[in-house]
Structure formats: structure tokens, C-alpha cells
Scaffold this motif. Structure first.
Motif, PDB file in Angstrom:
ATOM      1  N   SER A   9       0.830  -1.203   0.000  1.00 12.21           N
ATOM      2  CA  SER A   9       0.000   0.000   0.000  1.00 12.21           C
ATOM      3  C   SER A   9       0.866   1.255   0.000  1.00 12.21           C
ATOM      4  CB  SER A   9      -0.931   0.007   1.223  1.00 12.21           C
ATOM      5  OG  SER A   9      -1.804  -1.090   1.202  1.00 12.21           O
TER       6      SER A   9
ATOM      7  N   LEU B 182       0.715   3.967  -3.031  1.00 11.52           N
ATOM      8  CA  LEU B 182       0.047   5.222  -2.706  1.00 11.52           C
ATOM      9  C   LEU B 182       0.992   6.407  -2.517  1.00 11.52           C
ATOM     10  CD1 LEU B 182      -2.501   3.694  -0.173  1.00 11.52           C
ATOM     11  CD2 LEU B 182      -3.057   4.650  -2.417  1.00 11.52           C
TER      12      LEU B 182
ATOM     13  N   LYS C 215       3.443   9.428  -3.083  1.00 11.83           N
ATOM     14  CA  LYS C 215       3.763  10.377  -4.149  1.00 11.83           C
ATOM     15  C   LYS C 215       5.269  10.524  -4.280  1.00 11.83           C
ATOM     16  CE  LYS C 215      -0.511  13.033  -3.513  1.00 11.83           C
ATOM     17  NZ  LYS C 215      -1.085  14.344  -3.121  1.00 11.83           N
TER      18      LYS C 215
ATOM     19  N   PRO D  57      -5.359  -0.010   3.562  1.00  8.68           N
ATOM     20  CA  PRO D  57      -4.845   0.920   2.545  1.00  8.68           C
ATOM     21  C   PRO D  57      -5.389   2.338   2.724  1.00  8.68           C
ATOM     22  CG  PRO D  57      -5.626  -1.115   1.540  1.00  8.68           C
ATOM     23  CD  PRO D  57      -6.110  -1.115   2.945  1.00  8.68           C
ATOM     24  N   LEU D  58      -6.626   2.461   3.201  1.00  6.46           N
ATOM     25  CA  LEU D  58      -7.183   3.783   3.450  1.00  6.46           C
ATOM     26  C   LEU D  58      -6.381   4.496   4.538  1.00  6.46           C
ATOM     27  CD1 LEU D  58      -9.491   2.316   1.896  1.00  6.46           C
ATOM     28  CD2 LEU D  58     -11.109   3.591   3.308  1.00  6.46           C
TER      29      LEU D  58
ATOM     30  N   ASP E  89      -3.115   5.654   3.095  1.00  3.01           N
ATOM     31  CA  ASP E  89      -3.325   6.872   2.294  1.00  3.01           C
ATOM     32  C   ASP E  89      -3.482   8.097   3.188  1.00  3.01           C
ATOM     33  OD1 ASP E  89      -3.377   8.047  -0.179  1.00  3.01           O
ATOM     34  OD2 ASP E  89      -5.420   7.444  -0.687  1.00  3.01           O
TER      35      ASP E  89
ATOM     36  N   ASN F  54      -0.813  10.838   2.668  1.00  2.00           N
ATOM     37  CA  ASN F  54      -1.309  11.940   1.829  1.00  2.00           C
ATOM     38  C   ASN F  54      -2.485  12.709   2.425  1.00  2.00           C
ATOM     39  OD1 ASN F  54       0.484  10.926  -0.297  1.00  2.00           O
ATOM     40  ND2 ASN F  54      -0.999   9.279  -0.532  1.00  2.00           N
TER      41      ASN F  54
ATOM     42  N   ARG G   4      -5.594  11.818   2.636  1.00  2.00           N
ATOM     43  CA  ARG G   4      -6.719  11.710   1.702  1.00  2.00           C
ATOM     44  C   ARG G   4      -7.079  10.235   1.592  1.00  2.00           C
ATOM     45  NH1 ARG G   4      -3.658  11.365  -4.205  1.00  2.00           N
ATOM     46  NH2 ARG G   4      -2.745   9.339  -3.683  1.00  2.00           N
ATOM     47  N   ILE G   5      -8.168   9.944   0.868  1.00  2.00           N
ATOM     48  CA  ILE G   5      -8.524   8.569   0.520  1.00  2.00           C
ATOM     49  C   ILE G   5      -8.765   8.531  -0.982  1.00  2.00           C
ATOM     50  CG2 ILE G   5     -10.219   6.720   0.787  1.00  2.00           C
ATOM     51  CD1 ILE G   5     -10.672   7.670   3.642  1.00  2.00           C
ATOM     52  N   SER G   6      -7.903   7.853  -1.718  1.00  2.00           N
ATOM     53  CA  SER G   6      -7.926   7.855  -3.180  1.00  2.00           C
ATOM     54  C   SER G   6      -8.629   6.613  -3.722  1.00  2.00           C
ATOM     55  CB  SER G   6      -6.496   7.904  -3.718  1.00  2.00           C
ATOM     56  OG  SER G   6      -5.790   6.722  -3.332  1.00  2.00           O
TER      57      SER G   6
ATOM     58  N   ALA H 297      -6.537   3.513  -3.191  1.00  2.00           N
ATOM     59  CA  ALA H 297      -6.674   2.979  -1.831  1.00  2.00           C
ATOM     60  C   ALA H 297      -7.966   2.185  -1.685  1.00  2.00           C
ATOM     61  CB  ALA H 297      -6.632   4.111  -0.809  1.00  2.00           C
TER      62      ALA H 297
END
Length: 290
Positions: A31, A35, A37, A150-151, A154, A158, A160-162, A165
Motif C-alpha cells: 500500500s 500510494l 507520491k 490501505p485507506l 493513504d 497523503n 486523503r482517501i484515493s 486505496a
């Protein structure tokens, strides 16, 4: 380290099934790779890994405490450290308080959003052991816990939740729910006798195996959709996914309605390889695209 302390630590390791961490940790690391960047600091990676370890320890200890009345009766589990009395209730409570506190602390050190979401994880870990008294679908509650991994990564990386994720979370959820259904086949007769609920109890052994197959097919589809996140070399991921699907097929070929003798091999060995294989596939792809 004294002999007595070493024996105590071995008991705790057996109690918490620390070797099962191999199922979750490679997916946690995968993950991070999927995830991120940019490469996170070693401190951030360590905090994410530790939070996963502490959350899993908390969940296992809660499971042992809340299931103690049943585990002490079940022929399969009555020899386990907590059920046989080798590990006492105060020790279980101490593990719960310590691991829960450390989980919250790691969330504090990750970021504010991680701290705000940590009670949801804790509540689910408390709720899961109770669901066998309430619903025939406790496996999906455990799957929901893994959906959040994975959430959470994220959020940690980051804030956030993409979509990536969510896809990875769905794959982890269906994978874990599927093999939890298979694992519960061991207690089919006992659960029926004492009134505990599960998919095998509700739909029988054949129906439960079919449920697990559908869930693992959904796992494969979810991971297949993730191929779109690999911009340069998706074929590496796709080849790895092909091998992973072979492991899933092999796992299900080991388990037959009238022969569950290879269930432990399917659960421990094959699922461990699936998790580790997925991590190395993602790692290899990321290294080639540096």
C-alpha cells in the motif's frame, strides 16, 4: 534474558499468533509503494508498520478475551494459552491496554487525521469477536478491518482517501473474508453445537467454499483494475497477478467439502505466499520505474 521470561514471551507469541502478521504486513508495505507520491521518510514508514502491528495485536488480544468462554470448550482451541489458563485474564487485559495505547500513540505521531480515525479501527476490533453471536456474516466485519488498511496508509501518507486505496482495500477485504470463511470450516460442528454463527453454519460446507471462491475471484478482479495505476510497465504487474491467481486457484484445490485435511496448508502457507508475492511484484515494478 531469563529462561522464565523467554518462556512467557513464547506463550504470548503463541497466544497472539504473531507469525500470522505475514498476511497483513506485505500488503501494508505494498500500500505504501502504491500510494506514495514520493518516498516517505523512514520514520513515517516505521510508524505506519508499527500502527498495523499494534492494531493487529489489539485485535487478537480482544478476540482471545471475548472468545474465552467458547475457546475453553472447543477441542481445537482449548489447548491454546488463554483457554488452558497458561495466560491469565489480567495478562490479556494488560496486552489490550498496552497495544491499544501504542496504536493511538502511533496515530498521534502520524498526523491529526490518523488520530481522528483511530477510534473507528478500535471499535471494529472490539465488534468483530462479538459478531459470531449476532450474524452469520462475521467474516465481512474482519474484511472491513482489512479494507481500512490501505485507506489508513493513504491518510498517513497523503491525508486523503484515493481510488487506488479503495480498490486495494476492496481486494484486501474480499481476500481476508474469503480465507476467514475457509478457516471457520474447522469449527463448523462446534459452532453449530454452541450456537455460534458463520457462513458455514448458515450455508453448509459446500456453500461456504463457494462463497470463498466468489470472494477470491473479486479479489483478483480488484487487483486487475489496479493495473491501470502502473503507467510504464503494467505488464510486470499483470504477470505477477497471473502467478498470484495461480496461488488462489491452488488454495481452493486443496480444500474439498469432504476433505479438510489440507486446510491449514491452504490458510497458512498459500496465503502467506500470496501476500509476499504481491509485495515483491509491486516493489519490482516501482524499482523499474525510478
Amino acid at each position: 534474558m531469563s529462561k522464565g521470561l523467554a518462556q512467557r514471551l513464547r506463550l504470548y507469541s503463541e497466544l497472539l499468533k504473531l507469525e500470522h502478521t505475514i498476511f497483513a504486513l506485505p500488503f501494508v508495505l505494498s500500500s505504501i509503494l502504491l500510494l506514495m507520491k514520493e518516498l516517505p521518510s523512514p520514520k513515517k514508514i516505521l510508524l505506519i508498520v508499527l500502527s498495523a502491528v499494534f492494531a493487529r495485536t489489539l485485535g487478537m488480544a480482544l478476540n482471545r478475551l471475548l472468545d474465552l468462554p467458547y475457546d475453553a470448550q472447543n477441542p481445537r482451541t482449548k489447548v491454546w494459552p488463554h483457554a488452558s489458563g497458561l495466560v491469565k485474564k489480567p495478562e490479556l487485559l494488560a496486552i489490550i491496554v498496552l497495544s491499544g495505547s501504542l496504536f493511538v500513540l502511533t496515530c498521534v505521531l502520524i498526523n491529526r487525521l490518523a488520530l481522528m480515525l483511530s477510534p473507528i479501527v478500535i471499535l471494529l476490533l472490539i465488534f468483530y469477536p462479538l459478531t459470531k453471536r449476532l450474524t452469520y456474516f462475521p467474516h465481512f466485519v474482519l474484511g472491513l478491518v482489512y479494507f481500512l488498511i490501505p485507506l489508513a496508509v493513504d491518510v498517513a501518507l497523503n491525508e486523503r482517501i484515493s481510488t487506488v486505496a479503495l480498490l486495494l482495500g476492496f481486494a484486501m477485504s474480499t481476500w481476508v473474508s474469503g480465507f476467514d470463511i475457509l478457516y471457520s470450516l474447522q469449527d463448523y460442528e462446534f459452532d453449530k453445537k454452541v450456537g455460534l454463527k458463520s457462513i458455514p453454519v448458515r450455508f453448509g460446507i459446500v456453500g461456504a467454499i463457494r462463497f470463498a471462491r466468489v470472494l477470491h475471484f473479486l479479489t483478483f478482479l480488484s487487483l486487475l483494475l489496479l493495473a491501470g495505476t502502473f503507467e510504464k510497465t503494467p505488464y510486470i504487474y499483470l504477470v505477477g497477478l497471473l502467478f498470484l491467481s495461480m496461488f488462489l486457484i491452488y488454495e481452493h484445490r486443496l480444500i474439498k467439502p469432504h476433505d479438510l485435511s489440507k486446510l491449514n496448508k491452504a490458510f497458512f502457507t498459500v496465503n502467506g505466499w500470496i501476500s509476499v508475492l504481491f509485495f515483491f511484484v509491486v516493489l519490482f515494478e516501482r524499482l523499474l520505474n525510478q
